[in-house]
Design a protein around this motif. Structure first.
Motif, PDB file in Angstrom:
ATOM      1  N   ASP A 603       0.837  -1.202   0.000  1.00 57.51           N
ATOM      2  CA  ASP A 603       0.000   0.000   0.000  1.00 57.51           C
ATOM      3  C   ASP A 603       0.873   1.254   0.000  1.00 57.51           C
ATOM      4  OD1 ASP A 603      -2.190  -1.620   0.073  1.00 57.51           O
ATOM      5  OD2 ASP A 603      -2.440  -1.513   2.253  1.00 57.51           O
ATOM      6  N   GLY A 604       0.532   2.200  -0.867  1.00 62.65           N
ATOM      7  CA  GLY A 604       1.256   3.467  -0.923  1.00 62.65           C
ATOM      8  C   GLY A 604       2.509   3.443  -1.741  1.00 62.65           C
ATOM      9  N   ALA A 605       2.900   2.271  -2.271  1.00 63.23           N
ATOM     10  CA  ALA A 605       4.128   2.202  -3.063  1.00 63.23           C
ATOM     11  C   ALA A 605       3.935   2.892  -4.404  1.00 63.23           C
ATOM     12  CB  ALA A 605       4.533   0.750  -3.267  1.00 63.23           C
ATOM     13  N   LYS A 606       5.007   3.532  -4.876  1.00 61.68           N
ATOM     14  CA  LYS A 606       4.992   4.217  -6.150  1.00 61.68           C
ATOM     15  C   LYS A 606       6.093   3.646  -7.040  1.00 61.68           C
ATOM     16  CE  LYS A 606       5.705   8.750  -8.305  1.00 61.68           C
ATOM     17  NZ  LYS A 606       6.072  10.163  -8.097  1.00 61.68           N
ATOM     18  N   PHE A 607       5.761   3.392  -8.305  1.00 60.00           N
ATOM     19  CA  PHE A 607       6.746   2.841  -9.234  1.00 60.00           C
ATOM     20  C   PHE A 607       7.640   3.978  -9.760  1.00 60.00           C
ATOM     21  CE2 PHE A 607       3.362  -0.279  -9.231  1.00 60.00           C
ATOM     22  CZ  PHE A 607       4.070  -1.464  -9.115  1.00 60.00           C
ATOM     23  N   LEU A 608       8.970   3.762  -9.625  1.00 58.49           N
ATOM     24  CA  LEU A 608       9.935   4.810  -9.935  1.00 58.49           C
ATOM     25  C   LEU A 608      10.560   4.647 -11.313  1.00 58.49           C
ATOM     26  CD1 LEU A 608      11.770   4.973  -6.494  1.00 58.49           C
ATOM     27  CD2 LEU A 608       9.881   6.390  -7.305  1.00 58.49           C
ATOM     28  N   SER A 609      10.893   3.409 -11.711  1.00 54.41           N
ATOM     29  CA  SER A 609      11.580   3.236 -12.980  1.00 54.41           C
ATOM     30  C   SER A 609      11.303   1.855 -13.535  1.00 54.41           C
ATOM     31  CB  SER A 609      13.094   3.443 -12.820  1.00 54.41           C
ATOM     32  OG  SER A 609      13.630   2.503 -11.901  1.00 54.41           O
ATOM     33  N   ILE A 611      13.065  -1.202 -16.090  1.00 54.68           N
ATOM     34  CA  ILE A 611      14.384  -1.685 -16.499  1.00 54.68           C
ATOM     35  C   ILE A 611      14.181  -2.849 -17.468  1.00 54.68           C
ATOM     36  CG2 ILE A 611      16.595  -2.610 -15.697  1.00 54.68           C
ATOM     37  CD1 ILE A 611      15.721  -1.622 -12.857  1.00 54.68           C
ATOM     38  N   MET A 612      15.011  -2.894 -18.502  1.00 53.45           N
ATOM     39  CA  MET A 612      15.007  -4.030 -19.422  1.00 53.45           C
ATOM     40  C   MET A 612      16.435  -4.351 -19.817  1.00 53.45           C
ATOM     41  SD  MET A 612      11.770  -3.532 -21.994  1.00 53.45           S
ATOM     42  CE  MET A 612      12.003  -5.185 -22.645  1.00 53.45           C
ATOM     43  N   GLY A 613      16.684  -5.636 -20.100  1.00 50.03           N
ATOM     44  CA  GLY A 613      18.015  -6.041 -20.530  1.00 50.03           C
ATOM     45  C   GLY A 613      18.196  -7.532 -20.400  1.00 50.03           C
ATOM     46  N   ASP A 614      19.417  -7.995 -20.664  1.00 47.13           N
ATOM     47  CA  ASP A 614      19.753  -9.404 -20.519  1.00 47.13           C
ATOM     48  C   ASP A 614      20.092  -9.714 -19.065  1.00 47.13           C
ATOM     49  OD1 ASP A 614      19.426  -9.776 -23.254  1.00 47.13           O
ATOM     50  OD2 ASP A 614      21.518  -9.226 -23.672  1.00 47.13           O
ATOM     51  N   ASP A 615      20.199 -11.009 -18.773  1.00 41.51           N
ATOM     52  CA  ASP A 615      20.459 -11.418 -17.392  1.00 41.51           C
ATOM     53  C   ASP A 615      21.799 -10.907 -16.877  1.00 41.51           C
ATOM     54  OD1 ASP A 615      18.055 -12.710 -17.349  1.00 41.51           O
ATOM     55  OD2 ASP A 615      18.877 -14.728 -17.683  1.00 41.51           O
ATOM     56  N   ASP A 616      22.765 -10.754 -17.764  1.00 42.96           N
ATOM     57  CA  ASP A 616      24.091 -10.316 -17.331  1.00 42.96           C
ATOM     58  C   ASP A 616      24.230  -8.792 -17.307  1.00 42.96           C
ATOM     59  OD1 ASP A 616      25.046 -12.878 -16.940  1.00 42.96           O
ATOM     60  OD2 ASP A 616      25.693 -13.104 -19.026  1.00 42.96           O
ATOM     61  N   ASP A 617      23.222  -8.074 -17.723  1.00 43.61           N
ATOM     62  CA  ASP A 617      23.277  -6.615 -17.635  1.00 43.61           C
ATOM     63  C   ASP A 617      23.231  -6.187 -16.172  1.00 43.61           C
ATOM     64  OD1 ASP A 617      23.362  -6.555 -20.346  1.00 43.61           O
ATOM     65  OD2 ASP A 617      21.297  -5.870 -20.631  1.00 43.61           O
ATOM     66  N   ARG A 618      23.904  -5.047 -15.891  1.00 41.06           N
ATOM     67  CA  ARG A 618      24.013  -4.596 -14.501  1.00 41.06           C
ATOM     68  C   ARG A 618      23.392  -3.208 -14.336  1.00 41.06           C
ATOM     69  NH1 ARG A 618      28.086  -7.989 -15.603  1.00 41.06           N
ATOM     70  NH2 ARG A 618      28.835  -9.377 -13.937  1.00 41.06           N
ATOM     71  N   TYR A 619      22.809  -3.019 -13.170  1.00 41.52           N
ATOM     72  CA  TYR A 619      22.196  -1.737 -12.830  1.00 41.52           C
ATOM     73  C   TYR A 619      22.627  -1.352 -11.420  1.00 41.52           C
ATOM     74  CZ  TYR A 619      19.095  -1.120 -16.826  1.00 41.52           C
ATOM     75  OH  TYR A 619      18.600  -0.878 -18.080  1.00 41.52           O
ATOM     76  N   LEU A 620      22.681  -0.019 -11.201  1.00 42.44           N
ATOM     77  CA  LEU A 620      23.063   0.524  -9.909  1.00 42.44           C
ATOM     78  C   LEU A 620      21.805   0.923  -9.149  1.00 42.44           C
ATOM     79  CD1 LEU A 620      25.124   1.586  -7.866  1.00 42.44           C
ATOM     80  CD2 LEU A 620      25.289   3.685  -9.214  1.00 42.44           C
ATOM     81  N   PHE A 621      21.654   0.384  -7.932  1.00 39.50           N
ATOM     82  CA  PHE A 621      20.513   0.696  -7.068  1.00 39.50           C
ATOM     83  C   PHE A 621      21.025   1.482  -5.869  1.00 39.50           C
ATOM     84  CE2 PHE A 621      19.351  -3.005  -9.485  1.00 39.50           C
ATOM     85  CZ  PHE A 621      18.028  -2.774  -9.821  1.00 39.50           C
ATOM     86  N   SER A 622      20.299   2.535  -5.507  1.00 39.99           N
ATOM     87  CA  SER A 622      20.783   3.402  -4.431  1.00 39.99           C
ATOM     88  C   SER A 622      19.603   4.058  -3.714  1.00 39.99           C
ATOM     89  CB  SER A 622      21.718   4.484  -5.003  1.00 39.99           C
ATOM     90  OG  SER A 622      21.006   5.256  -5.966  1.00 39.99           O
ATOM     91  N   SER A 623      19.919   4.718  -2.594  1.00 38.72           N
ATOM     92  CA  SER A 623      18.907   5.436  -1.817  1.00 38.72           C
ATOM     93  C   SER A 623      19.394   6.843  -1.523  1.00 38.72           C
ATOM     94  CB  SER A 623      18.627   4.695  -0.501  1.00 38.72           C
ATOM     95  OG  SER A 623      19.773   4.713   0.334  1.00 38.72           O
ATOM     96  N   GLY A 652      14.078   6.976   7.028  1.00 42.15           N
ATOM     97  CA  GLY A 652      13.935   8.278   6.400  1.00 42.15           C
ATOM     98  C   GLY A 652      14.447   8.362   4.990  1.00 42.15           C
ATOM     99  N   ALA A 653      15.032   7.290   4.471  1.00 43.02           N
ATOM    100  CA  ALA A 653      15.605   7.328   3.128  1.00 43.02           C
ATOM    101  C   ALA A 653      14.563   6.949   2.097  1.00 43.02           C
ATOM    102  CB  ALA A 653      16.808   6.390   3.039  1.00 43.02           C
ATOM    103  N   ALA A 654      14.811   7.358   0.867  1.00 46.16           N
ATOM    104  CA  ALA A 654      13.924   7.036  -0.254  1.00 46.16           C
ATOM    105  C   ALA A 654      14.736   6.372  -1.350  1.00 46.16           C
ATOM    106  CB  ALA A 654      13.246   8.291  -0.778  1.00 46.16           C
ATOM    107  N   VAL A 655      14.038   5.626  -2.216  1.00 47.93           N
ATOM    108  CA  VAL A 655      14.691   4.915  -3.314  1.00 47.93           C
ATOM    109  C   VAL A 655      14.911   5.877  -4.479  1.00 47.93           C
ATOM    110  CG1 VAL A 655      14.489   3.008  -4.942  1.00 47.93           C
ATOM    111  CG2 VAL A 655      13.632   2.749  -2.612  1.00 47.93           C
ATOM    112  N   LEU A 656      16.093   5.770  -5.093  1.00 48.72           N
ATOM    113  CA  LEU A 656      16.398   6.538  -6.290  1.00 48.72           C
ATOM    114  C   LEU A 656      16.213   5.648  -7.515  1.00 48.72           C
ATOM    115  CD1 LEU A 656      19.615   8.468  -5.158  1.00 48.72           C
ATOM    116  CD2 LEU A 656      17.303   9.388  -5.457  1.00 48.72           C
ATOM    117  N   PRO A 657      15.873   6.210  -8.682  1.00 42.00           N
ATOM    118  CA  PRO A 657      15.734   5.385  -9.893  1.00 42.00           C
ATOM    119  C   PRO A 657      17.022   4.637 -10.198  1.00 42.00           C
ATOM    120  CG  PRO A 657      14.789   7.553 -10.243  1.00 42.00           C
ATOM    121  CD  PRO A 657      15.507   7.617  -8.917  1.00 42.00           C
ATOM    122  N   ALA A 658      16.870   3.400 -10.724  1.00 42.56           N
ATOM    123  CA  ALA A 658      18.031   2.580 -11.058  1.00 42.56           C
ATOM    124  C   ALA A 658      18.768   3.176 -12.248  1.00 42.56           C
ATOM    125  CB  ALA A 658      17.587   1.158 -11.364  1.00 42.56           C
TER     126      ALA A 658
END
Length: 768
Positions: A603-609, A611-623, A652-658
């Motif tokens: 409840d209350g969650a908002k979609f930020l971003s 992502i698409m790619g292959d299994d070996d593709d890498r993304y940076l996740f941060s707050s 108190g932290a929030a998620v940043l887009p990947a």
């Protein structure tokens, strides 16, 4: 609670009596029962009726009561295999009116099944007219249109009926008699498929080949202690009224015969003609139209991109000919058919439950050896009754011939006694010492038959009957000769009605369906996510998400470019990642649909971003607390609609887009704070994790972060061929990749201040 059984009333006083006489009460006493007892007894009676008199076949003749009554009624109507056909309504009327007072449609349908060669392995009724087709077994015409007679094979059930072999019982109203069983010369219980549902039990007995079953019975007569393995040398397995392959393993077939229950798998047969796949045989009770419908549904759902066309070319010469045209010659035919076997009725599993009523009158699931042994007991006893009946007929005829011989030798005296006595029978009996039956036979002779009473004829008949009597007595007195007779009759029926096996038994591995991802065409696609969580997809990679129309109050949030056969991953504000196949999104021409309708976010969650790619593709996740890590997309996959928790958030932290990472060596992380500071360092300094909080990226003092004075505003990854665009109000600045050296530092430290005027950053973008 008990049923009311006491009925009271009054009897009127006689008119001859005085009206002052009181009416006498009438009291009729009836047994009272608790309702539970009454309902229990009524239900048990109904259950036993359904089990014994409707749903389960008898081991003796392999028929249910309605089938037995249909066969008997047709024989009584004279509808033999060599007679003329008669309207089916005539037969059904006789069955209902004389033996089976139930629904005419159910009775006629039972009759139809016995006439369909694609349903019964050995048909018992020979039909004329429309009796249905393999494509639609229920398409038979009404009984007023069709005609029928008994098939030749039904002779094995009726041949010995009038020879004292079975008992006759009263019909439902006691005006006629009907056979309790038919004297089957073959184990019909195994020859034709039987299904039925009773109360608390059911039966599913597959059909078998007559030749194999007959030879197994002969072997069992020779060796009564034969084991299942001995019997299986003659019986390969079931033999359906279809040419499809039985692909169950020998172990499964043996287990089925040993326990009396199990399952069988049958698979269609196909061949390749040029570029087309031709299906020439379907599993038992599978229609070609249903197969085409199932394949067409897969094609409409875009789950069979390798199939171009379907055709049904079945006709009288080729009852089954389904044509499947692949899209190109590069399509693997075997792989395609394996997929169709797994997803359509081209491969079908049949339940086996050999439940039947035994000679003891009780239903039981029996093994193959016990079925054959028990039926042979029934058959030997039937033959014994037949021989005893014939022996009594022969002895009675010999007794009469003995009296006729006496009459022939004393013909003049016999005529004189008959002429001179009003009651000649006692005189004949006393004079010649004959029995009552012999005297009656003499008196019933007509004068014109006296000339036929020649001594040689009588003696010739006596000699033949005496030889038959001696043979019958020798067979009845010897168990070995009795078995030999039964074996000879079995072999005779094998020679008359036996045929080759229809269903080949070929052991094959279970079919494997092609994965959904492999079936989906790989096309470039752009997935667009709006600020309010609406998602859509457009073909191609050139789609401009900012140029699309959005709902009132909504705007662009994120976009990802990839292939239609991959998953789109959505990151929400709680740090969870959700996976949705990209090929199922609505077109980008419309407004899309809310992604929350396909998922179960908190409840209350908002979609930020997205992502698409292959299994070996890498993304940076941060707050915004300044922590983050690099993750492989393959480690984020989850089929759970509730998603998978990836990023742990400090209070108190929030998620940043990947942010996408193209190279762990060359790319740089750019962390920008809301106070206008920028820190850059190589991506390789961050750990690669599947989930967690991550390592410190940007040093934000605790009090400042807790009070909201400072936080990490944005975090992006810049490749050597890209540049950083920072916007503050109406002003913006572009920082090239080589210029990031001015802001390079050690991971976890504070960055350098941006130029004057960018102390309040509004947007950060990466440009090519």
């Amino acid at each position: 609670m008990a049923q009311k059984k006491k009925i009271t009333g009054t009897r009127r006083a006689s008119s001859k009596r005085s009206s002052s006489v009181a009416a006498a009460p009438i009291v009729e006493m009836v047994e009272e029962l608790p309702l539970s007892t009454f309902t229990e007894k009524a239900y048990l009676d109904y259950s036993m009726y359904v089990i014994l008199d409707r749903a389960l076949p008898h081991i003796g003749d392999g028929l249910k009561p309605v089938q037995r009554r249909i066969i008997y009624a047709m024989s009584e109507l004279g509808l033999s295999a060599v007679s003329k056909h008669k309207k089916s309504a005539r037969t059904v009327g006789d069955v209902l009116g004389k033996f089976h007072p139930h629904g005419d449609s159910a009775c006629y349908e039972a009759m139809v099944l016995m006439a369909q060669p694609f349903t019964y392995r050995y048909t018992l009724v020979d039909g004329q007219g429309n009796w249905g087709s393999q494509d639609d077994p229920k398409s038979f015409a009404a009984m007023r249109y069709t005609e029928s007679r008994l098939a030749k094979f039904s002779k094995t059930l009726l041949q010995e009926l009038g020879q004292g072999t079975v008992e006759f019982t009263p019909n439902f109203d006691g005006t006629l008699t009907e056979p309790s069983l038919l004297p089957s010369r073959l184990p019909h219980i195994l020859l034709n498929s039987t299904t039925g549902i009773a109360v608390g039990m059911a039966t599913d007995i597959p059909s078998h080949n007559l030749t194999e079953i007959g030879r197994a019975c002969i072997h069992l007569l020779d060796k009564p202690k034969a084991t299942l393995d001995d019997i299986l040398q003659y019986i390969e397995g079931p033999d359906f009224a279809s040419s499809a392959e039985i692909i169950s393993s020998p172990e499964d077939i043996r287990s089925m015969y040993e326990t009396g229950h199990g399952s069988l798998r049958a698979r269609a047969i196909y061949e390749v003609e040029g570029s087309d796949i031709i299906v020439t045989a379907l599993p038992y009770q599978v229609s070609g139209s249903k197969i085409l419908e199932q394949i067409a549904q897969h094609m409409n759902a875009k789950k069979l991109p390798m199939v171009e066309d379907l055709r049904d070319e079945s006709d009288h010469e080729n009852p089954t000919r389904l044509v499947i045209t692949p899209r190109s010659n590069r399509v693997d035919t075997d792989s395609l058919m394996q997929h169709l076997f797994a997803t359509t009725d081209l491969e079908r599993t049949y339940r086996v439950n050999m439940n039947m009523i035994g000679l003891n009158g009780r239903p039981q699931v029996k093994s193959l050896v016990s079925i054959l042994s028990e039926w042979l007991t029934f058959r030997v006893e039937t033959v014994r009754k037949r021989l005893q009946w014939r022996l009594s007929k022969v002895e009675k005829r010999l007794h009469l011939l003995e009296g006729l011989m006496i009459a022939y030798l004393n013909i003049d005296e016999v005529i004189a006694i008959i002429r001179n006595n009003e009651e000649p029978k006692p005189v004949l009996m006393e004079r010649f010492g004959i029995s009552d039956e012999q005297a009656e036979a003499i008196l019933e002779l007509k004068l014109r038959h006296l000339a036929q009473l020649e001594e040689m004829k009588i003696r010739g008949e006596q000699d033949a009957l005496e030889k038959e009597r001696d043979k019958l007595q020798s067979i009845l007195g010897s168990e070995r000769r009795m078995k030999t007779l039964v074996k000879n009759e079995l072999q005779e029926d094998i020679d008359t009605y036996g045929d080759e096996r229809r269903s080949p038994i070929v052991q094959r591995d279970p079919a494997q369906a092609i994965s959904e991802a492999d079936l989906i065409p790989s096309e470039p696609v752009t997935v667009v996510l709006s600020e309010r969580g609406w998602v859509r997809a457009g073909k191609g990679l050139e789609l401009d998400p900012l140029a699309l129309n959005y709902k009132a109050g909504d705007s662009f949030q994120s976009a990802a470019r990839g292939r239609s056969n991959r998953n789109a991953m959505f990151l929400d504000s709680t740090g969870r990642v959700y996976c949705v196949p990209a090929h199922g999104f609505p077109s980008a021409r419309g407004l899309g649909e809310p992604i929350s309708g396909r998922l179960k976010p908190p409840d209350g969650a908002k979609f930020l971003s997205v992502i698409m790619g292959d299994d070996d593709d890498r993304y940076l996740f941060s707050s915004t607390a300044g922590y983050g890590f690099v993750a492989r997309l393959g480690d984020l996959f989850s089929r759970n609609k509730a998603g998978k928790s990836i990023l742990s958030l400090p209070a108190g932290a929030a998620v940043l887009p990947a942010a996408a990472v193209s190279s762990l060596v060359d790319d740089k992380v750019c962390a920008i704070s809301n106070t206008g500071s920028l820190l850059s360092f190589p991506v390789g300094e961050l750990p690669e994790m599947a989930k967690g909080k991550g390592n410190k990226i940007y040093n934000i003092p605790g009090p400042k972060f807790k009070t909201g004075e400072e936080s990490m505003l944005a975090l992006v990854v810049v490749a050597p061929t890209q540049k950083l665009r920072i916007t503050s109000g109406k002003r913006h600045t572009v920082i090239k990749f080589r210029e990031l050296e001015e802001y390079t530092g050690v991971r976890g430290q504070r960055g350098r201040k941006l130029p004057r005027g960018f102390q309040k950053v509004d947007a950060v973008e990466v440009e090519s």
